[in-house]
Design an enzyme around this catalytic site. Sequence first.
Site, PDB file in Angstrom:
ATOM      1  CG  ASN A   1      -0.280  -0.018   2.509  1.00 50.47           C
ATOM      2  OD1 ASN A   1       0.423   0.925   2.843  1.00 50.47           O
ATOM      3  ND2 ASN A   1      -0.430  -1.107   3.274  1.00 50.47           N
TER       4      ASN A   1
ATOM      5  CE  LYS B   1       8.919 -12.338 -13.570  1.00 53.28           C
ATOM      6  NZ  LYS B   1       9.540 -12.031 -14.835  1.00 53.28           N
TER       7      LYS B   1
END
Length: 412
Positions: free
Chosen positions: A216, A295
Amino acid sequence: MTEMTKSALSGKHVVLGVTGGIAAYKAVEIASRLRKAGAEVRVIMTRASQNFVTALTFREISGHAVITSMWTPVTEAKVEHIALADWADLVLVAPATANLIAKTAVGIADDMLTTTLLAVRVPVMIAPAMNTDMYENPVTQANIETLRQRGVIVIEPASGWLACNRMGKGRLPEPSSIVAEAEKLFSCQQSLAGRKILVTAGGTEEPLDPVRFLGNRSSGRMGYAIAAAAARRGADVTLVAGPVTLPDPVDVNVIHVRTAVEMHDAVLSRYDMSDAVIKAAAVADYRPEAVATDKIKKQDGDLVLRLVRNPDILLELGQKKTHQVLVGFAAETRDVEAYARTKLVKKNLDFIVANDVSRSDAGFGVSTNQAVLFFADGRREAYPLQEKSALAEVIVGHVSNLLKQGGDKHQF
Ligand code: CTP
């Protein structure tokens, strides 16, 4: 002056740094007021400031020889800048030019004032005063922010007519209000001595794979300012910080964490021994159910992520509360008051700091904040838009008062 009205500045040693701006003449009144309040004042003038006011004036007002150069000692001390740094209880630079601020921000020590500022370990207060454009220039703002992050107390310039014949921000505030700030510093100093304060700051990062995370926009500035303010009042401060780019505040024990679960563990393991917990962190409510070892490669079509709940750290603290003063934050984009009051009760807080993060000048990623505080006893206090460092002082002041009163009385 009677004992009842004795100033908190009485007996304090103040080094007054005067730099070369038109407002230098106002520093004469600052020196005079400091002395009237009972402080002992030693003045250091930069070379440029002597174009605006003479050393003789300050000598008469302060009662001491004025230091105008590195090379003409005026005391018997061998290493004068160290001696002054050791002598001082406070270094106040008023006015502080953009040049002085820039030099201090990068640690240049090319005259007596900058050298003293580099050597000093006591509170430093600066009062920037300059032309509006110089003040608003991003480089000056960045330098001021750097100093703030290092614990320097910045007295905001006032708005009004400037010497350059225009309106704007950059005026040195009235000498009386500068001296009042210095007095405030000493009157609240050490009000948290012996107290253990736990602060959280920043956002959390919830990893998806080795290179990606959910996060955030929290910068950590509010929590860092609170930790610094509590440390200045003598508290033993531990700061549990999510990933931020801020330097560690001075005299604060910083524990760096990444995820909400790590923050939970760091906070809970220190809860019993804490006198107060201030939870300024923006904690992720959810995390990816699983973290991929490699990944994640893109596939044809959409990717659906399953998120699971993180612990609500503050809720747990509220449930386990014994003696601690507990402070929460509520960052909202609508119905600020209603949501904040609900969180205050649900999380068993002493007070909550609510702010509307839909505003561009408050909350995430900016240095200012506008807050309303809701207390468990029903009080509501609204504050104007102000620097996070100033709001931090307010918050820490309330914590200090609540601790003095023996904690909140829980009069819902
Ligand atoms: N908080 C916490 N742990 C969480 C979420 C929030 O400790 N998992 C704390 C924050 O540090 C803050 C307060 O709770 O002090 C309120 O956080 P906020 O994100 O505003 O509210 P939430 O409780 O997450 O509620 P909602 O998501 O419904 O707004």
